[in-house]
Design a protein around this motif. Structure first.
Motif, PDB file in Angstrom:
ATOM      1  N   PHE A  99       0.828  -1.201   0.000  1.00 25.03           N
ATOM      2  CA  PHE A  99       0.000   0.000   0.000  1.00 25.03           C
ATOM      3  C   PHE A  99       0.870   1.261   0.000  1.00 25.03           C
ATOM      4  O   PHE A  99       0.743   2.130  -0.873  1.00 25.03           O
ATOM      5  N   ILE A 100       1.782   1.357   0.962  1.00 29.42           N
ATOM      6  CA  ILE A 100       2.583   2.575   1.069  1.00 29.42           C
ATOM      7  C   ILE A 100       3.605   2.689  -0.062  1.00 29.42           C
ATOM      8  O   ILE A 100       4.068   3.784  -0.369  1.00 29.42           O
ATOM      9  N   SER A 101       3.929   1.565  -0.696  1.00 33.32           N
ATOM     10  CA  SER A 101       4.904   1.608  -1.784  1.00 33.32           C
ATOM     11  C   SER A 101       4.366   2.352  -3.005  1.00 33.32           C
ATOM     12  O   SER A 101       5.126   2.732  -3.895  1.00 33.32           O
ATOM     13  N   LEU A 102       3.061   2.568  -3.026  1.00 29.21           N
ATOM     14  CA  LEU A 102       2.448   3.277  -4.148  1.00 29.21           C
ATOM     15  C   LEU A 102       2.455   4.791  -3.946  1.00 29.21           C
ATOM     16  O   LEU A 102       1.790   5.520  -4.679  1.00 29.21           O
ATOM     17  N   SER A 103       3.216   5.269  -2.976  1.00 27.67           N
ATOM     18  CA  SER A 103       3.287   6.713  -2.715  1.00 27.67           C
ATOM     19  C   SER A 103       3.708   7.531  -3.941  1.00 27.67           C
ATOM     20  O   SER A 103       3.315   8.707  -4.050  1.00 27.67           O
ATOM     21  N   PRO A 104       4.481   6.990  -4.907  1.00 32.62           N
ATOM     22  CA  PRO A 104       4.792   7.777  -6.105  1.00 32.62           C
ATOM     23  C   PRO A 104       3.552   8.225  -6.873  1.00 32.62           C
ATOM     24  O   PRO A 104       3.628   9.190  -7.647  1.00 32.62           O
ATOM     25  N   VAL A 105       2.428   7.542  -6.677  1.00 33.68           N
ATOM     26  CA  VAL A 105       1.187   7.981  -7.329  1.00 33.68           C
ATOM     27  C   VAL A 105       0.856   9.400  -6.889  1.00 33.68           C
ATOM     28  O   VAL A 105       0.474  10.256  -7.698  1.00 33.68           O
ATOM     29  N   VAL A 106       0.999   9.659  -5.586  1.00 35.90           N
ATOM     30  CA  VAL A 106       0.737  10.993  -5.053  1.00 35.90           C
ATOM     31  C   VAL A 106       1.702  11.995  -5.670  1.00 35.90           C
ATOM     32  O   VAL A 106       1.305  13.094  -6.087  1.00 35.90           O
ATOM     33  N   THR A 107       2.972  11.626  -5.737  1.00 36.92           N
ATOM     34  CA  THR A 107       4.003  12.508  -6.305  1.00 36.92           C
ATOM     35  C   THR A 107       3.686  12.851  -7.755  1.00 36.92           C
ATOM     36  O   THR A 107       3.761  14.017  -8.162  1.00 36.92           O
ATOM     37  N   ILE A 108       3.319  11.849  -8.530  1.00 34.38           N
ATOM     38  CA  ILE A 108       3.034  12.045  -9.957  1.00 34.38           C
ATOM     39  C   ILE A 108       1.835  12.954 -10.151  1.00 34.38           C
ATOM     40  O   ILE A 108       1.847  13.863 -10.986  1.00 34.38           O
ATOM     41  N   ILE A 109       0.796  12.736  -9.371  1.00 38.10           N
ATOM     42  CA  ILE A 109      -0.407  13.567  -9.486  1.00 38.10           C
ATOM     43  C   ILE A 109      -0.082  15.023  -9.167  1.00 38.10           C
ATOM     44  O   ILE A 109      -0.475  15.946  -9.905  1.00 38.10           O
ATOM     45  N   LEU A 110       0.631  15.255  -8.062  1.00 31.86           N
ATOM     46  CA  LEU A 110       0.963  16.619  -7.660  1.00 31.86           C
ATOM     47  C   LEU A 110       1.887  17.298  -8.668  1.00 31.86           C
ATOM     48  O   LEU A 110       1.696  18.475  -9.011  1.00 31.86           O
ATOM     49  N   ALA A 111       2.887  16.560  -9.159  1.00 36.51           N
ATOM     50  CA  ALA A 111       3.837  17.130 -10.110  1.00 36.51           C
ATOM     51  C   ALA A 111       3.166  17.455 -11.444  1.00 36.51           C
ATOM     52  O   ALA A 111       3.495  18.451 -12.091  1.00 36.51           O
ATOM     53  N   THR A 112       2.224  16.623 -11.831  1.00 33.11           N
ATOM     54  CA  THR A 112       1.499  16.860 -13.091  1.00 33.11           C
ATOM     55  C   THR A 112       0.579  18.065 -12.973  1.00 33.11           C
ATOM     56  O   THR A 112       0.499  18.908 -13.882  1.00 33.11           O
ATOM     57  N   LEU A 113      -0.109  18.178 -11.837  1.00 32.89           N
ATOM     58  CA  LEU A 113      -1.074  19.258 -11.648  1.00 32.89           C
ATOM     59  C   LEU A 113      -0.418  20.608 -11.384  1.00 32.89           C
ATOM     60  O   LEU A 113      -0.816  21.628 -11.957  1.00 32.89           O
ATOM     61  N   PHE A 114       0.597  20.619 -10.519  1.00 33.57           N
ATOM     62  CA  PHE A 114       1.149  21.898 -10.050  1.00 33.57           C
ATOM     63  C   PHE A 114       2.486  22.282 -10.677  1.00 33.57           C
ATOM     64  O   PHE A 114       2.788  23.462 -10.794  1.00 33.57           O
ATOM     65  N   LYS A 116       3.315  21.017 -13.691  1.00 31.56           N
ATOM     66  CA  LYS A 116       3.053  20.886 -15.129  1.00 31.56           C
ATOM     67  C   LYS A 116       4.089  20.008 -15.833  1.00 31.56           C
ATOM     68  O   LYS A 116       4.449  20.237 -16.989  1.00 31.56           O
ATOM     69  N   GLU A 117       4.576  18.985 -15.112  1.00 33.88           N
ATOM     70  CA  GLU A 117       5.541  18.077 -15.720  1.00 33.88           C
ATOM     71  C   GLU A 117       4.843  17.180 -16.738  1.00 33.88           C
ATOM     72  O   GLU A 117       3.719  16.713 -16.506  1.00 33.88           O
ATOM     73  N   LYS A 118       5.526  16.931 -17.829  1.00 35.38           N
ATOM     74  CA  LYS A 118       4.945  16.125 -18.903  1.00 35.38           C
ATOM     75  C   LYS A 118       5.974  15.118 -19.405  1.00 35.38           C
ATOM     76  O   LYS A 118       7.183  15.284 -19.224  1.00 35.38           O
ATOM     77  N   THR A 119       5.479  14.109 -20.057  1.00 35.72           N
ATOM     78  CA  THR A 119       6.338  13.149 -20.728  1.00 35.72           C
ATOM     79  C   THR A 119       5.561  12.551 -21.890  1.00 35.72           C
ATOM     80  O   THR A 119       4.365  12.809 -22.034  1.00 35.72           O
ATOM     81  N   SER A 120       6.219  11.767 -22.711  1.00 30.31           N
ATOM     82  CA  SER A 120       5.561  11.195 -23.885  1.00 30.31           C
ATOM     83  C   SER A 120       4.813   9.921 -23.503  1.00 30.31           C
ATOM     84  O   SER A 120       4.829   9.475 -22.359  1.00 30.31           O
TER      85      SER A 120
END
Length: 297
Positions: A99-114, A116-120
């Motif tokens: 469960f806690i190992s999925l913490s990068p999901v939070v990081t990705i969501i925040l980085a994408t929203l605030f 504006k990080e993008k990738t292909s």
């Protein structure tokens, strides 16, 4: 020319954390409590911190914004570790770690929203594969213990959010701060939270202060501290949506390989599947960022 610094620092993090993960249980199994291991880790943060500050001629940013960002990163990381100790006392490890190992999901969501990080599309494929690999690599077979109550779910959620937000803060803070100053405040907050770890320690039980306990913990936790410094630098030069999943998926692969070599432990087929996905994901992310850097050059 392309800037590969983020990749080299990410590799250093996975290398040190991978080795740390393979040996971390040794002191505890030999009678040195994990809570005291936290205290040792807090002190082992000092040598890498001294090294980092030396690189910038001992200049620490002490404006209000820097103090807040750096301290927040430290509190979220160290505080999450302290909460994890209590979580493991009240819940099953085989459910908590995936469960806690999925913490990068939070990081990705925040980085994408605030941020504006993008990738292909190729990069997103790597991210998705890494997110699938992480819980697979954290798989543990159910034990015989029976756990009642739901406290562990709430505590797991706190750790999940703390570590996910911390990774975002590390990337966000690097926009305005030196990585060395960030690590300095992470070190200070880690030391300030140490009394809580001591309060959580049962000093009535025998404690191994010898080579196989206390002293081995120093060496092992130093690997963790060096990896933490490398991670801060990785976030300085790389995207959070790439650095977070790649370090969280590759470090366990190194741990598993070392455990196989040292302890002859055959990984579960679920873990082996996670290893394959992690390697593919890391390849896709590394190639994608390399291609993007060349295009921007």
């Amino acid at each position: 020319m392309s800037d590969k610094r983020w990749l080299w620092y990410a590799v250093l993090t996975t290398f040190f954390w991978g080795i740390w993960g393979a040996f971390i249980e040794i002191p505890e199994k030999n009678g040195f409590p994990a809570t005291l291991g936290y205290a040792v880790w807090a002190f082992t943060m000092i040598p890498p911190c001294i090294f980092a500050l030396y690189q910038v001629e001992w200049k620490v940013q002490y404006d209000t914004k820097s103090i807040i960002y750096g301290s927040l990163a430290g509190i979220l990381g160290a505080g999450g570790q302290l909460i994890l100790f209590e979580t493991l006392r009240s819940g099953p490890a085989y459910l908590i770690f995936p469960f806690i190992s999925l913490s990068p999901v939070v990081t990705i969501i925040l980085a994408t929203l605030f941020l504006k990080e993008k990738t292909s599309f190729k990069g997103w494929m790597g991210i998705v594969l890494a997110l699938i690999a992480i819980p697979l690599l954290s798989y543990q077979e159910p034990g015989n213990g029976i756990t009642s109550g739901y406290l562990w779910i709430f505590l797991s959620l706190l750790v999940f959010l703390a570590w996910g937000i911390q990774a975002y803060i590390l990337r966000f803070a690097n926009e305005t701060m030196q990585a060395e100053s960030i690590f300095f405040y992470m070190t200070i907050t880690g030391l300030l939270l140490m009394p809580f770890a001591l309060l959580m320690t049962d000093f009535n039980q025998p404690i191994n202060w010898g080579i196989s306990g206390f002293y081995s913990a120093i060496i092992i936790q130093l690997l963790n501290a060096i990896g933490a410094l490398s991670l801060v630098y990785a976030f300085r030069y790389g995207k959070a949506i790439v650095v977070s999943p790649i370090t969280n998926s590759l470090a366990p692969v190194i741990t598993i390989i070392l455990s196989l070599m040292l302890y002859a432990v055959i990984p579960h087929i679920i873990i082996m599947a996670g290893m394959v996905l992690a390697v593919i994901a890391s390849f896709l992310l590394g190639i994608e960022e390399e291609t993007e850097n060349i295009a921007d050059a």
